[in-house]
Design a protein around this motif. Structure first.
Motif, PDB file in Angstrom:
ATOM      1  N   ARG A  90      -5.841  -1.439  -2.564  1.00  0.00           N
ATOM      2  CA  ARG A  90      -5.298  -2.718  -2.104  1.00  0.00           C
ATOM      3  C   ARG A  90      -3.866  -2.590  -1.602  1.00  0.00           C
ATOM      4  O   ARG A  90      -3.106  -3.540  -1.595  1.00  0.00           O
ATOM      5  CB  ARG A  90      -5.358  -3.752  -3.245  1.00  0.00           C
ATOM      6  N   HIS A  91      -3.511  -1.357  -1.178  1.00  0.00           N
ATOM      7  CA  HIS A  91      -2.133  -1.141  -0.718  1.00  0.00           C
ATOM      8  C   HIS A  91      -2.091  -0.892   0.788  1.00  0.00           C
ATOM      9  O   HIS A  91      -2.871  -0.087   1.314  1.00  0.00           O
ATOM     10  CB  HIS A  91      -1.506   0.052  -1.470  1.00  0.00           C
ATOM     11  N   CYS A 106      -0.039  -9.670   6.922  1.00  0.00           N
ATOM     12  CA  CYS A 106       0.228  -8.899   5.702  1.00  0.00           C
ATOM     13  C   CYS A 106       0.713  -9.810   4.573  1.00  0.00           C
ATOM     14  O   CYS A 106       0.289  -9.671   3.426  1.00  0.00           O
ATOM     15  CB  CYS A 106       1.258  -7.806   5.974  1.00  0.00           C
ATOM     16  N   GLU A 107       1.587 -10.752   4.913  1.00  0.00           N
ATOM     17  CA  GLU A 107       2.078 -11.679   3.890  1.00  0.00           C
ATOM     18  C   GLU A 107       0.933 -12.518   3.326  1.00  0.00           C
ATOM     19  O   GLU A 107       0.880 -12.802   2.130  1.00  0.00           O
ATOM     20  CB  GLU A 107       3.169 -12.592   4.472  1.00  0.00           C
ATOM     21  N   GLU A 110      -0.873 -10.461   0.857  1.00  0.00           N
ATOM     22  CA  GLU A 110      -0.138 -10.347  -0.413  1.00  0.00           C
ATOM     23  C   GLU A 110      -0.525 -11.486  -1.360  1.00  0.00           C
ATOM     24  O   GLU A 110      -0.668 -11.300  -2.554  1.00  0.00           O
ATOM     25  CB  GLU A 110       1.373 -10.363  -0.164  1.00  0.00           C
ATOM     26  N   PHE A 114      -3.177  -8.254  -2.399  1.00  0.00           N
ATOM     27  CA  PHE A 114      -2.886  -6.928  -1.840  1.00  0.00           C
ATOM     28  C   PHE A 114      -1.388  -6.645  -1.989  1.00  0.00           C
ATOM     29  O   PHE A 114      -0.582  -7.574  -2.079  1.00  0.00           O
ATOM     30  CB  PHE A 114      -3.279  -6.869  -0.357  1.00  0.00           C
ATOM     31  N   GLN A 115      -1.039  -5.347  -2.031  1.00  0.00           N
ATOM     32  CA  GLN A 115       0.381  -4.985  -2.047  1.00  0.00           C
ATOM     33  C   GLN A 115       0.744  -4.431  -0.674  1.00  0.00           C
ATOM     34  O   GLN A 115      -0.014  -3.652  -0.098  1.00  0.00           O
ATOM     35  CB  GLN A 115       0.673  -3.908  -3.104  1.00  0.00           C
ATOM     36  N   VAL A 116       1.911  -4.838  -0.193  1.00  0.00           N
ATOM     37  CA  VAL A 116       2.340  -4.370   1.125  1.00  0.00           C
ATOM     38  C   VAL A 116       3.724  -3.743   1.036  1.00  0.00           C
ATOM     39  O   VAL A 116       4.631  -4.332   0.449  1.00  0.00           O
ATOM     40  CB  VAL A 116       2.358  -5.519   2.158  1.00  0.00           C
ATOM     41  N   THR A 117       3.857  -2.540   1.586  1.00  0.00           N
ATOM     42  CA  THR A 117       5.167  -1.899   1.710  1.00  0.00           C
ATOM     43  C   THR A 117       5.654  -2.111   3.134  1.00  0.00           C
ATOM     44  O   THR A 117       4.934  -1.789   4.088  1.00  0.00           O
ATOM     45  CB  THR A 117       5.056  -0.379   1.438  1.00  0.00           C
ATOM     46  N   THR A 140      -3.652   3.431  -1.135  1.00  0.00           N
ATOM     47  CA  THR A 140      -3.280   2.969   0.210  1.00  0.00           C
ATOM     48  C   THR A 140      -4.509   3.006   1.120  1.00  0.00           C
ATOM     49  O   THR A 140      -5.187   4.035   1.204  1.00  0.00           O
ATOM     50  CB  THR A 140      -2.170   3.853   0.810  1.00  0.00           C
TER      51      THR A 140
END
Ligand SMILES: *Cc1c(COP(=O)(O)O)cnc(C)c1O
Length: 391
Positions: A90-91, A106-107, A110, A114-117, A140
Motif C-alpha cells: 500500500r505504499h 495520491c492524497e 492516503e 495508502f501511504q505516499v512518499t 511499494t
C-alpha cells in the motif's frame, strides 16, 4: 498585438487536426460499437488514431487506451494500480512537484489507507535517485514521476528512474502530458509501465487523452460501463476528439528535432533578453534539462497577479507563480518545492512558447515586460530600500 505565451496551459487546434476531425462531427456520426457501416467507419477512425499514437511511442496499438484527458489518465494509472495491488502493498512514491491530477489522486488514496512518499526536489527541480532508492520499501507498489514539469519545465531522468523501478519490481508511471510532442519516447527501450498523455497540450482538442499501458500490466478500471477500449475504459468513444488526437500526435513527431531547435532558440532569446533587461531576476527550473518551450522567471519585489493583469492589458497571455487553478493566490507548490520563498514565488512568471510563436512576438514581450516590472517595483516599499542601498 496579441501574443499567446501560455502553450503549457493549452494549445490551439492546428488546421490539419480540425480538418481531420470535421467529418466525425458532421456526417460520420456512427457509434463504433454498432454493427453497421456507420459504426464501422467510426471504428476504423478510432483504430487509425490508436495506430498513429502507438507509432509515436514505438508501442503496440493494443497498449494505447483513450481517456477523457490527461487528468483521467493520471487518476486511472494511480488509483487503478493501487486498487489492483493493494493486497501486495500500500505504499506509493511520487514527487512534491507533480501536477494536481497526480498529487490529489495520491492524497485521496492516503485517506483510503495508502501511504505516499512525496520525494523532494533540488533547486533545479530534479529528484535525487538516491532519495528514490531509499524510499522504496517491500510494500511499494507504484512509482509515479512526471516526465517534465508543467511550471518550470524540468525534465526528470526517466530512464534511470525506470531502471530503479524495474530492479525493485515496482510499477512505474510517468505523467508525460508536457513532454509528449517535445521529446522522443520509445517504450521498447524506456522502462516505463504507464504513460499519461493529453491531446490539448499538443495542438489537439481538449477532453481527450490516453494512457499507455504496457502489455501484461494489470490495473483496475476507473470508469465502469460498456465494453469499450477492450473493456478497460467504458463510454462511447469521443471519435472526433480521438481522431484529432491521432492527427496531432502524428504531426508533432514528424520532425521533433527541428521543432525543438526552433523553440529552444526562441526560448533562450526570450530568457536572455529579459534577464538582461530586468535586474533581480532568476530563472526557475533546470538551466539545461528543461522543455524547449518553457521560460519561468522570478522577479523580486513584485506580485505576479498584477504583472499578469498588466501583461494582459497589452495583449500578452502568460501564467503566474500562483496555483494554476484560478482564484487561488497560494504560491505554486512547485516553486515552493524548489526552495523559493512565498514572496519570490509570488513574483514569478511562466512564458510557454509554441508552434505559432514568432520572433516578433518575443521582441514584443521583451519590449513590454521590463517597464511593467519597473512600474510595479516602483510601488514596492521593499524595492525602495534596495534602491537606497539598504540591502
Ligand atoms: C495539463 C496537464 C495535465 C492534465 O491534463 P488534462 O488533459 O488537462 O486533464 C496533467 N499533467 C500535466 C503535467 C499537465 O500539464
Amino acid at each position: 498585438m496579441n501574443v499567446y505565451l501560455d502553450y503549457s496551459a493549452t494549445t490551439p487546434i492546428k488546421p490539419e487536426v480540425l480538418e481531420a476531425m470535421m467529418p466525425f462531427l458532421t456526417q460520420q456520426y456512427g457509434n463504433p460499437s454498432s454493427l453497421h457501416s456507420f459504426g464501422r467507419e467510426s471504428r476504423k477512425a478510432v483504430d487509425n488514431a490508436r495506430d498513429q499514437i502507438a507509432k509515436t511511442l514505438n508501442a503496440s496499438p493494443d497498449e494505447i487506451f483513450f481517456t477523457g484527458g490527461g487528468s483521467e489518465a493520471d487518476n486511472w494509472a494511480i488509483k487503478g494500480t493501487a486498487y489492483a495491488l493493494k493486497s501486495k502493498g500500500r505504499h506509493i512514491i511520487t514527487t512534491a512537484i507533480e501536477h494536481h491530477a497526480v498529487l490529489h489522486a495520491c492524497e485521496y488514496l492516503e485517506k483510503e489507507g495508502f501511504q505516499v512518499t512525496y520525494l523532494p526536489v533540488d533547486e533545479n527541480g530534479l529528484i535525487s535517485l538516491d532519495d528514490l532508492k531509499n524510499a522504496i520499501k517491500s510494500d511499494t507498489i507504484l512509482i509515479s514521476v512526471m516526465y517534465a514539469n508543467n511550471e518550470i519545465g524540468t525534465i526528470q531522468p526517466i530512464e534511470e528512474i525506470g531502471r530503479i523501478a524495474r530492479e525493485h519490481r515496482v510499477l512505474f508511471h510517468t505523467d508525460a502530458v508536457q513532454a509528449y510532442g517535445h521529446l522522443e519516447m520509445d517504450t521498447k527501450n524506456l522502462p516505463v509501465d504507464m504513460i499519461s498523455i493529453s491531446a490539448h497540450k499538443l495542438y489537439g482538442p481538449k477532453g481527450v487523452g490516453a494512457l499507455y499501458l504496457r502489455k501484461g500490466v494489470r490495473i483496475h478500471n476507473l470508469i465502469h460501463g460498456g465494453g469499450q477500449e477492450k473493456k478497460k475504459r467504458a463510454g462511447t468513444e469521443n471519435i472526433a476528439g480521438i481522431v484529432g488526437f491521432g492527427k496531432a500526435a502524428e504531426l508533432a513527431y514528424i520532425d521533433v528535432e527541428t521543432h525543438d531547435q526552433r523553440l529552444t532558440a526562441l526560448r533562450d532569446d526570450l530568457k536572455n533578453q529579459l534577464m538582461e533587461a530586468i535586474p533581480y531576476t532568476r530563472l526557475n527550473g533546470h538551466p539545461e534539462r528543461r522543455l524547449c518551450n518553457n521560460v519561468n522567471l522570478s522577479f523580486e519585489f513584485i506580485e505576479g497577479e498584477s504583472m499578469l493583469l498588466s501583461l494582459d492589458m497589452v495583449g500578452i497571455g502568460a501564467s503566474s507563480g500562483s496555483a494554476c487553478t484560478s482564484g487561488s493566490l497560494d504560491p505554486s507548490h512547485v516553486l515552493l518545492a524548489i526552495g523559493l520563498s512565498h514572496e519570490i514565488a509570488h513574483g514569478s512568471l511562466r512564458l510557454t512558447l509554441g508552434d505559432m510563436t514568432t520572433q516578433e512576438e518575443i521582441d514584443y514581450v521583451v519590449k513590454q515586460l521590463p517597464p511593467i516590472v519597473q512600474r510595479l517595483r516602483d510601488m514596492s516599499p521593499l524595492y525602495e530600500q534596495v534602491k537606497e542601498g539598504n540591502r
